[in-house]
Design an enzyme around this catalytic site. Structure first.
Site, PDB file in Angstrom:
ATOM      1  N   CYS A 359     -23.981  23.608 -22.288  1.00 51.97           N
ATOM      2  CA  CYS A 359     -24.996  24.570 -22.571  1.00 51.97           C
ATOM      3  C   CYS A 359     -25.264  25.403 -21.254  1.00 51.97           C
ATOM      4  O   CYS A 359     -24.581  26.225 -21.093  1.00 51.97           O
ATOM      5  CB  CYS A 359     -26.316  23.596 -23.067  1.00 51.97           C
ATOM      6  SG  CYS A 359     -27.665  24.864 -23.683  1.00 51.97           S
ATOM      7  N   HIS A 465     -24.676  19.633 -27.408  1.00 49.31           N
ATOM      8  CA  HIS A 465     -25.237  18.624 -26.916  1.00 49.31           C
ATOM      9  C   HIS A 465     -24.734  17.356 -27.462  1.00 49.31           C
ATOM     10  O   HIS A 465     -24.710  17.710 -28.863  1.00 49.31           O
ATOM     11  CB  HIS A 465     -26.688  18.548 -26.655  1.00 49.31           C
ATOM     12  CG  HIS A 465     -27.285  19.527 -25.679  1.00 49.31           C
ATOM     13  ND1 HIS A 465     -27.029  19.538 -24.246  1.00 49.31           N
ATOM     14  CD2 HIS A 465     -27.882  20.664 -25.820  1.00 49.31           C
ATOM     15  CE1 HIS A 465     -27.433  20.544 -23.527  1.00 49.31           C
ATOM     16  NE2 HIS A 465     -28.123  21.204 -24.549  1.00 49.31           N
TER      17      HIS A 465
END
Length: 510
Positions: A359, A465
């Site tokens: 991310c 994630h």
């Protein structure tokens, strides 16, 4: 159905509220009760994606076309959104489907004096700009409604407080501790970390600073993280009971390796399983780090050592370097450079060492951060992936399932492996056009711009994630299986069942 409410309060942050709340969720669920967690307000950059869910079929829903206080039509009452990771895991422990009611207000710190406010799963820009004392009055109707709905839907609601319930400078606007406890008429446990010292003073001082009506809700004191012979505590517990009328109902021994992610992702060598270390994974701990709980499974893999890194010296000897998520990517990237970690990471990659960015970490690995809307900030990247990130006003929040395309080099073992995870990000990443034209092309290794790899194959960045929470990934990378979350939750329930005084846990819900 009207739930009995049990609430875990703490004398301080880090006393063990989240851990104990999770254990209670599984303990009561194993009795065949319908259980849900609740925390009115959480402050954490560890968040999970939940929903969307269908609305409950009850007369309490507004008429068709009506809007809720937080905005949005009634048919999206449980929208896809974010809640704190602690409440997500507590819901799983309770065998409940996580939804936004379980953590109606989430504050995600971006700076020392600024947080992004997430209300009922959705970013609320107006509340983010509001002074926090005024914010509490504004959100309480939404928060209390979420709690009321959970009480109506369940047999037991296990509630968690925040920090301390007796902070006299905050109490007038505190909606997460005693106001929520009184609203639900909750049976409260007050837990303290005895390992830090001063436990009896913390318990007595907290009790003494509560109002009389609030004190009546406290049903027991809990000593957490005790090391040594519990008989040496005497006569402290009895003296405390004589002064307050409240018994110490549990002394919980120190337990480093319970397997549950710490709420703020904290880990150290004491929480790592013993044995020969074959792989050292260094996670760079910048100031606005986020979603660290997703690395918990690595702690449980035999032979893997996980460590924080805040300086180039601490990076020495690492096999892998991970740049995790960030709530303020450009700010954390500037911090990285101030520490000299940018050069250390580049040197590690230059030697062929494995580098993984997740991310915000992916965004840092690229050539540049471009912010036309003032979301995060402009900055040059680390230049380890030939990609560029542009920040968008719309936040991407969603569950995802995808499979890796053929991967090169150190990450090749994951080629073709399916992964289930989630996205929470503002940035959109794409190849650097000029570099691609010159032949330096980032390799897309997941669909829709989810993951990129460099030509050498040692640098990988992805938006997804939760990669290490997927057993297929751990099997591919380490040939290992780790304890399931279910087994972790059962272990927590067994633990409190063993160490609480007989009959106490049952009495809280009678």
């Amino acid at each position: 159905m009207t739930a009995k409410c049990v609430m875990v309060l703490g004398t301080t942050s880090g006393a063990g509220k989240s851990w104990l709340t999770t254990a209670l969720c599984r303990y009561y669920a194993r009795q065949g009760l319908k259980v849900a967690p609740f925390k009115a307000q959480n402050m954490s950059n560890n968040a999970r994606v939940v929903g969307p869910h269908a609305p409950p079929l009850r007369g309490s829903l507004p008429p068709e076309g009506a809007n809720f206080p937080w905005g949005g039509p009634a048919e999206n009452w449980f929208p896809q959104g974010e809640i704190g990771s602690a409440q997500y895991f507590q819901a799983l422990a309770a065998h409940a489907v996580p939804d936004v009611r379980m953590n109606p207000l989430l504050l995600k710190p971006e700076k020392d004096t600024q947080s992004q406010v997430v209300l009922m799963g959705q970013v609320n820009a107006e509340l983010s700009r509001m002074e926090w004392r005024g914010r509490s009055a504004s959100v309480w109707p939404v928060v209390s409604r979420a709690l009321d709905e959970l009480i109506a839907d369940n047999d037991v609601v296990v509630m968690e407080g925040a920090g301390s319930p007796a902070e006299i400078n905050l109490k007038a606007s505190d909606i997460v501790n005693m106001r929520a406890a009184q609203h639900a008429n909750a049976a409260c446990l007050l837990v303290t970390d005895i390992d830090r010292g001063g436990a009896f003073a913390h318990l007595y001082g907290t009790w003494a600073m509560l109002d009389e009506a609030e004190r009546r809700l406290i049903k027991g004191f809990v000593l957490n993280k005790f090391r040594g012979d519990a008989t040496l505590l005497a006569p402290g517990p009895q003296m405390l009971q004589d002064m307050t009328g409240i018994a110490t109902v549990a002394t919980l021994p120190m337990w480093w390796q319970h397997g549950l992610p710490e709420e703020d992702g904290v880990f150290d060598d004491r929480s790592v399983a013993s044995g020969a270390v074959s792989t050292t994974v260094a996670v760079i701990a910048y100031p606005r780090i986020s979603n660290l709980d997703e690395f918990q499974p690595l702690k449980n893999v035999p032979g893997v050592r996980l460590k924080w890194v805040r300086s180039p010296a601490e990076l020495m000897g690492a096999d892998w370097v991970i740049l995790p998520g960030s709530k303020h990517t450009s700010g954390d990237l500037a911090w990285l450079r101030q520490q000299g970690l940018d050069q250390a990471v580049a040197a590690h990659a230059g030697r062929g060492g494995a580098v993984l960015g997740i991310c915000g970490g992916l965004q840092m690995l690229g050539e540049a951060l471009i912010d036309p809307h003032g979301i995060d900030g402009n900055a040059p990247g680390l230049g380890l992936l030939p990609v560029v990130t542009v920040f968008d006003e719309t936040k991407t929040v969603r569950h995802r399932q995808a499979a890796f395309a053929p991967l090169r080099g150190l990450w090749a073992a994951m080629s073709g492996v399916g992964v289930q995870g989630y996205e929470i990000h503002h940035g959109q990443t794409a190849p650097h056009s000029a570099m691609a034209a010159a032949g330096d092309l980032a390799h897309a290794v997941m669909p829709e711009g989810l993951a990129w790899q460099n030509h050498a194959g040692n640098v990988l960045g992805l938006y997804l994630h939760g990669m290490f929470e997927d057993p297929r990934v751990l099997k591919a990378l380490f040939g290992a299986a780790v304890p399931t979350l279910d087994s972790v939750f059962d272990g927590l329930a067994d633990y409190i069942g063993e160490h609480f005084a007989p009959g106490v846990l049952q009495s809280l819900v009678e």
